[in-house]
Write a protein that holds these residues in place. Structure first.
Motif, mmCIF file in Angstrom:
data_model
loop_
_atom_site.group_PDB
_atom_site.id
_atom_site.type_symbol
_atom_site.label_atom_id
_atom_site.label_comp_id
_atom_site.label_asym_id
_atom_site.label_seq_id
_atom_site.Cartn_x
_atom_site.Cartn_y
_atom_site.Cartn_z
ATOM 1 N N ASP A 273 -6.345 -1.198 4.209
ATOM 2 C CA ASP A 273 -7.624 -1.562 3.610
ATOM 3 C C ASP A 273 -7.625 -1.060 2.165
ATOM 4 N N MET A 274 -8.521 -1.603 1.348
ATOM 5 C CA MET A 274 -8.653 -1.183 -0.048
ATOM 6 C C MET A 274 -9.755 -0.136 -0.152
ATOM 7 N N ILE A 275 -9.413 1.067 -0.631
ATOM 8 C CA ILE A 275 -10.371 2.156 -0.794
ATOM 9 C C ILE A 275 -10.261 2.685 -2.221
ATOM 10 N N ASP A 276 -11.373 2.632 -2.960
ATOM 11 C CA ASP A 276 -11.419 3.105 -4.349
ATOM 12 C C ASP A 276 -10.336 2.454 -5.202
ATOM 13 N N GLY A 277 -10.084 1.172 -4.965
ATOM 14 C CA GLY A 277 -9.128 0.443 -5.780
ATOM 15 C C GLY A 277 -7.678 0.660 -5.417
ATOM 16 N N HIS A 278 -7.393 1.345 -4.289
ATOM 17 C CA HIS A 278 -6.018 1.605 -3.882
ATOM 18 C C HIS A 278 -5.809 1.145 -2.437
ATOM 19 N N PRO A 279 -4.603 0.616 -2.118
ATOM 20 C CA PRO A 279 -4.314 0.274 -0.723
ATOM 21 C C PRO A 279 -4.140 1.551 0.100
ATOM 22 N N CYS A 280 -4.892 1.649 1.176
ATOM 23 C CA CYS A 280 -4.881 2.859 1.994
ATOM 24 C C CYS A 280 -4.733 2.510 3.469
ATOM 25 N N VAL A 281 -4.330 3.491 4.247
ATOM 26 C CA VAL A 281 -4.226 3.324 5.693
ATOM 27 C C VAL A 281 -5.633 3.285 6.286
ATOM 28 N N TYR A 282 -5.923 2.215 7.019
ATOM 29 C CA TYR A 282 -7.229 2.079 7.664
ATOM 30 C C TYR A 282 -7.166 2.483 9.140
ATOM 31 N N LYS A 283 -6.042 2.155 9.785
ATOM 32 C CA LYS A 283 -5.944 2.440 11.214
ATOM 33 C C LYS A 283 -4.483 2.490 11.620
ATOM 34 N N ILE A 301 1.590 4.665 -2.033
ATOM 35 C CA ILE A 301 2.007 4.687 -3.437
ATOM 36 C C ILE A 301 3.136 3.688 -3.696
ATOM 37 N N ALA A 302 4.089 3.577 -2.773
ATOM 38 C CA ALA A 302 5.233 2.688 -2.983
ATOM 39 C C ALA A 302 5.888 2.355 -1.651
ATOM 40 N N ILE A 303 6.559 1.190 -1.610
ATOM 41 C CA ILE A 303 7.394 0.785 -0.484
ATOM 42 C C ILE A 303 8.794 0.557 -1.030
ATOM 43 N N ASP A 304 9.755 1.345 -0.578
ATOM 44 C CA ASP A 304 11.134 1.255 -1.091
ATOM 45 C C ASP A 304 11.142 1.311 -2.612
ATOM 46 N N ASP A 305 10.348 2.242 -3.170
ATOM 47 C CA ASP A 305 10.247 2.480 -4.615
ATOM 48 C C ASP A 305 9.603 1.324 -5.384
ATOM 49 N N ILE A 306 8.992 0.366 -4.685
ATOM 50 C CA ILE A 306 8.198 -0.680 -5.333
ATOM 51 C C ILE A 306 6.766 -0.166 -5.458
ATOM 52 N N ASP A 307 6.260 -0.041 -6.670
ATOM 53 C CA ASP A 307 4.929 0.512 -6.922
ATOM 54 C C ASP A 307 3.858 -0.372 -6.300
ATOM 55 N N THR A 308 3.074 0.195 -5.376
ATOM 56 C CA THR A 308 2.034 -0.572 -4.678
ATOM 57 C C THR A 308 0.628 -0.060 -4.975
ATOM 58 N N ARG A 309 0.495 0.841 -5.934
ATOM 59 C CA ARG A 309 -0.806 1.482 -6.166
ATOM 60 C C ARG A 309 -1.901 0.505 -6.548
ATOM 61 N N HIS A 310 -1.546 -0.606 -7.187
ATOM 62 C CA HIS A 310 -2.556 -1.561 -7.631
ATOM 63 C C HIS A 310 -2.445 -2.887 -6.885
ATOM 64 N N MET A 311 -1.712 -2.900 -5.769
ATOM 65 C CA MET A 311 -1.591 -4.111 -4.954
ATOM 66 C C MET A 311 -2.745 -4.201 -3.956
ATOM 67 N N ALA A 314 -3.063 -6.860 1.596
ATOM 68 C CA ALA A 314 -2.262 -7.968 2.106
ATOM 69 C C ALA A 314 -0.873 -7.980 1.477
ATOM 70 N N ASP A 315 -0.801 -7.679 0.163
ATOM 71 C CA ASP A 315 0.501 -7.660 -0.508
ATOM 72 C C ASP A 315 1.372 -6.519 0.012
ATOM 73 N N VAL A 316 0.764 -5.352 0.252
ATOM 74 C CA VAL A 316 1.523 -4.216 0.782
ATOM 75 C C VAL A 316 2.064 -4.543 2.171
ATOM 76 N N THR A 317 1.210 -5.127 3.018
ATOM 77 C CA THR A 317 1.641 -5.514 4.363
ATOM 78 C C THR A 317 2.774 -6.525 4.298
ATOM 79 N N SER A 318 2.681 -7.490 3.357
ATOM 80 C CA SER A 318 3.720 -8.509 3.215
ATOM 81 C C SER A 318 5.069 -7.887 2.874
ATOM 82 N N ILE A 319 5.073 -6.875 1.985
ATOM 83 C CA ILE A 319 6.329 -6.211 1.625
ATOM 84 C C ILE A 319 6.936 -5.532 2.853
ATOM 85 N N MET A 320 6.108 -4.815 3.620
ATOM 86 C CA MET A 320 6.626 -4.120 4.803
ATOM 87 C C MET A 320 7.173 -5.095 5.832
#
Length: 335
Positions: A273-283, A301-311, A314-320
């Protein structure tokens, strides 16, 4: 390069023709394709679709033509977007079975993204100019067209400001704004995935309900459900079929304020989920291998050193999900 031929289809046996246009983004591509290379790519994609359609049982589909009608080469990141026409013959079984062009459009895009690793390996083996390709992505051309129209509108607005500015200070400020817009456009992703998001309402096809295709031995597969395991096709190269999924034990290390978590291959059962403008763990779902590691509110913060702080989540989940065949390094900050 030799690609297996597809048997011709009788129009009486398959009376319905379905057509669609999709965009296939391939990276890296070192130069603009010549005519013979475009024909070769069309043949490879035709065989790719034909083998997948043969392996499912929901729809009787036979590929007629796959042709490349346009290409856009971006030298900056060596990426080429190919606009592709796909035409198939459809035989309703039973006779009242329906499959619209819009539904077929979604199927063509989702199959490319679902079987990305298989298509990448197949392109390397079958197309002489794509031996170094490492990623492909399918999308709708309507999104690309809207982005082009928006860029044109933005540039017209900038020129109005330039012409109407009075004095040197106003002109300098306007040129600075134009430069910033140009730099943002260079780095902005031009293609989106087939999954639903707030940006997908541009395409008339994205609102359709997910279509189920029952692959042999995998009756529970849902095309739009990215949580399902990737399917191993019988036609893909041995170099892929013989690979074992890495499912090593989970472990983590602390690096300053951040924690580096090594997650195993496969599903992780983490909702974002998006919390305070950052992708965070919801559950953390029950049975997740990360149950005793991640917590609700942790910032990814990152997936395999890909910066995800401003993603987006949905984009973070897609990378994983796209990297689910291998171990992933998840860098997070305790929330």
């Amino acid at each position: 390069t030799t690609v297996n031929k597809i048997s011709p289809t009788s129009e009486t046996e398959y009376p319905i023709t379905l057509r669609t246009v999709i965009v296939l983004q391939i990276n890296p591509v070192e130069t603009i394709f010549e005519t013979d290379e475009l024909l070769e790519l069309g043949n490879v994609l035709k065989f790719f679709y034909a083998k997948i359609f043969e392996s499912q049982s929901n729809y009787e589909l036979r590929v007629s033509t796959v042709s490349i009608v346009e290409q856009e080469f971006r030298e900056l990141d060596q990426t080429t977007a190919f606009k592709i026409n796909v035409e198939v013959k459809f035989k309703p079984i039973p006779e009242d079975q329906e499959l619209t062009d819009a539904e077929f459009h979604n199927i063509c895009i989702n199959l490319i993204n679902r079987f990305e690793s298989e298509l990448v390996e197949y392109l390397r083996n079958q197309h002489h100019a794509l031996t170094k390709v490492n990623s492909v992505h399918g999308s709708s051309p309507y999104y690309v067209q809207k982005k082009a129209e928006k860029r044109k509108t933005d540039m017209n607005t900038i020129w109005v400001y330039v012409v109407g500015s009075i004095g040197l200070v106003a002109t300098v400020v306007t040129l600075f704004v134009a430069y910033r817009l140009y730099k943002e456009e260079e780095t902005m992703p031009r293609f989106i995935s087939g999954s639903k998001s707030e940006n997908n309402n541009i395409s008339p096809f994205q609102e359709d309900e997910p279509l189920e295709i029952d692959f042999k031995g995998h009756d529970d597969l849902l095309i739009d459900d990215i949580e399902q395991d990737m399917i191993k096709l019988s036609w893909k190269p041995e170099s892929i079929a013989d690979k074992n999924l890495l499912r090593d034990a989970v472990h983590e290390t602390v690096n300053g304020d951040n924690v580096e978590l090594w997650a195993p291959a496969g599903k992780l059962g983490v909702a974002m989920d998006m919390i305070d403008g950052h992708p965070c763990v919801y559950k953390i779902k029950k049975g997740s291998p990360l149950h005793n590691f991640l917590q609700q509110g942790d910032k990814i913060i990152a997936i395999d050193d890909i910066d995800t702080r401003h993603m987006s989540p949905a984009d973070v989940t897609s990378i994983m999900v796209r990297r689910m065949r291998q171990r992933r390094k998840i860098t997070y900050m305790r929330g």
